[in-house]
Design an enzyme around this catalytic site. Structure first.
Site, PDB file in Angstrom:
ATOM      1  N   GLU A   1      -4.300   6.356   9.463  1.00  0.00           N
ATOM      2  CA  GLU A   1      -5.151   6.532   8.284  1.00  0.00           C
ATOM      3  C   GLU A   1      -6.605   6.249   8.644  1.00  0.00           C
ATOM      4  O   GLU A   1      -6.918   5.738   9.718  1.00  0.00           O
ATOM      5  CB  GLU A   1      -4.740   5.579   7.151  1.00  0.00           C
ATOM      6  CG  GLU A   1      -3.927   6.222   6.037  1.00  0.00           C
ATOM      7  CD  GLU A   1      -4.748   7.142   5.140  1.00  0.00           C
ATOM      8  OE1 GLU A   1      -5.914   7.457   5.479  1.00  0.00           O
ATOM      9  OE2 GLU A   1      -4.208   7.567   4.099  1.00  0.00           O
TER      10      GLU A   1
ATOM     11  N   ARG B   1      -2.443  -3.954  -2.336  1.00  0.00           N
ATOM     12  CA  ARG B   1      -3.239  -4.050  -1.115  1.00  0.00           C
ATOM     13  C   ARG B   1      -4.379  -3.039  -1.197  1.00  0.00           C
ATOM     14  O   ARG B   1      -4.319  -2.070  -1.944  1.00  0.00           O
ATOM     15  CB  ARG B   1      -2.397  -3.775   0.131  1.00  0.00           C
ATOM     16  CG  ARG B   1      -1.823  -2.374   0.194  1.00  0.00           C
ATOM     17  CD  ARG B   1      -1.179  -2.087   1.545  1.00  0.00           C
ATOM     18  NE  ARG B   1      -0.588  -0.750   1.601  1.00  0.00           N
ATOM     19  CZ  ARG B   1      -1.267   0.360   1.863  1.00  0.00           C
ATOM     20  NH1 ARG B   1      -2.577   0.319   2.095  1.00  0.00           N
ATOM     21  NH2 ARG B   1      -0.650   1.540   1.906  1.00  0.00           N
TER      22      ARG B   1
ATOM     23  N   ASN C   1      -6.486   0.117   0.018  1.00  0.00           N
ATOM     24  CA  ASN C   1      -6.103   1.373   0.649  1.00  0.00           C
ATOM     25  C   ASN C   1      -7.355   2.050   1.213  1.00  0.00           C
ATOM     26  O   ASN C   1      -8.109   1.420   1.937  1.00  0.00           O
ATOM     27  CB  ASN C   1      -5.341   2.268  -0.333  1.00  0.00           C
ATOM     28  CG  ASN C   1      -4.441   3.262   0.372  1.00  0.00           C
ATOM     29  OD1 ASN C   1      -3.774   2.915   1.338  1.00  0.00           O
ATOM     30  ND2 ASN C   1      -4.418   4.496  -0.092  1.00  0.00           N
TER      31      ASN C   1
ATOM     32  N   ASN D   1      -7.130   6.808  -3.011  1.00  0.00           N
ATOM     33  CA  ASN D   1      -7.183   7.493  -1.726  1.00  0.00           C
ATOM     34  C   ASN D   1      -8.538   8.147  -1.497  1.00  0.00           C
ATOM     35  O   ASN D   1      -9.566   7.514  -1.673  1.00  0.00           O
ATOM     36  CB  ASN D   1      -6.016   8.483  -1.601  1.00  0.00           C
ATOM     37  CG  ASN D   1      -4.969   7.991  -0.617  1.00  0.00           C
ATOM     38  OD1 ASN D   1      -5.304   7.542   0.484  1.00  0.00           O
ATOM     39  ND2 ASN D   1      -3.714   8.053  -0.998  1.00  0.00           N
TER      40      ASN D   1
ATOM     41  N   ASP E   1      -4.024  13.180  -0.357  1.00  0.00           N
ATOM     42  CA  ASP E   1      -4.164  11.864   0.265  1.00  0.00           C
ATOM     43  C   ASP E   1      -5.636  11.639   0.604  1.00  0.00           C
ATOM     44  O   ASP E   1      -6.470  11.619  -0.285  1.00  0.00           O
ATOM     45  CB  ASP E   1      -3.249  11.791   1.492  1.00  0.00           C
ATOM     46  CG  ASP E   1      -2.920  10.370   1.909  1.00  0.00           C
ATOM     47  OD1 ASP E   1      -3.852   9.556   2.028  1.00  0.00           O
ATOM     48  OD2 ASP E   1      -1.739  10.063   2.151  1.00  0.00           O
TER      49      ASP E   1
END
Length: 302
Positions: free
Chosen positions: A16, A108, A110, A154, A206
């Site tokens: 990522e 959490r 991202n 995202n 995403d």
């Protein structure tokens, strides 16, 4: 239209957050599944990584402005300054400077990026399927909650004039757009830009990046592709396919920002799917894309 050429560079569990640092010629990205930050130098082909330790949760890495070895990383609920020489397997130091959502143990940080003024925009993932997350703005360590009711925060990108900010909350299956005030860092007037359901798009949006023409390139989790979108018309320009299902994000890199690096994940796949997708989790290098990227990623101003 050119035909992109896709090659595998490296394999991860959950790649990522690719970020190109033009000043050093390095691509930084994370492997959330191994809680590691990677540095890849395309000129030498060298890939190094630093292990953060602790629970799963390192989802972004952004250089600190003017400091070669200092970075902002996420680590679960925390944002931390990491000092790393780019080679050693462990960081020299980790210092927490912001924490959020202690009331949600499974939450959490991202995805996240900085605007041209060095403000960090980053959001949280609830990990429960409930919209308990948020999008935050972090300005010189001060954390402001900008949007609530987020499930998996995202992709983020800005247009070249800094008047629009594009944003993805993955379960909505949309790319949205806000009006953006670069002077204050405020966002307003959220509206849908590209609706996956309405457009018959498979997969879920995403991470994303933006090209020099102002068009968006969006990773499709479960879709084996990135899609190129014209945000003015709201129409898809083209699709770039990959040999694995879960495409997570992308960033333009190289001296001319002409190479697109794309991250992917091997989580969420069955044993049969993993066996049929040996490239799952790869960092991909896409050449002959036909367009270059917008100015390389912005650093954080502490």
């Amino acid at each position: 239209m050119s035909t992109p050429y896709v090659q595998t560079v490296n394999t991860n569990i959950l790649g990522e957050g690719p970020h190109w640092r033009a000043s050093t010629g390095d691509l930084y990205y994370v492997d959330i599944g191994r809680n590691a930050v990677h540095r890849y130098n395309p000129a030498t082909g060298q890939n190094t990584k630093v292990n953060i330790g602790g629970a799963w949760g390192v989802s972004l890495v952004i250089p600190v402005e003017g400091e070669n070895n200092r970075f902002v990383i996420s680590n679960g609920h925390d944002l931390q300054f990491m000092v790393w020489d780019g080679i050693s397997p462990e960081p020299s130091s980790l210092t927490t400077f912001a924490s959020v959502e202690p009331e949600y143990p499974q939450a959490r940080w991202n995805d996240g990026k900085c605007d041209s003024m060095g403000r960090l925009f980053a959001g949280t993932s609830s990990e429960t399927g409930q919209p308990t997350g948020a999008l935050y703005r972090i300005t010189q360590g001060e954390v402001s909650r900008m949007v609530v009711g987020i499930t998996i925060s995202n992709g983020i990108a800005w247009n070249s004039s800094n008047t629009l900010m594009y944003y993805i909350d993955t379960p909505t299956r949309r790319v949205d757009v806000f009006d953006y005030d670069i002077t204050t860092g405020n966002i307003s007037n959220r509206r849908p830009l590209y609706d996956f359901a309405a457009m018959g798009e498979n997969g879920d949006p995403d991470g994303m990046t933006i090209d020099a023409n102002g068009n968006l390139i969006v990773g499709c989790w479960g879709g084996s592709k990135m899609i190129h979108i014209n945000p003015v018309t709201g129409q898809k320009i083209r699709t770039v396919n990959f040999p694995t299902s879960n495409i997570t994000s992308g960033a333009f890199a190289g001296p001319n920002l002409s190479t697109l690096y794309v991250t992917s994940a091997n989580v969420g796949l069955s044993e049969i799917e993993l066996n049929s997708q040996p490239a799952a989790g790869s960092l991909f290098q896409v050449t002959n894309f036909g367009v270059t990227g917008q100015a390389a990623g912005n650093a954080y101003r502490p």
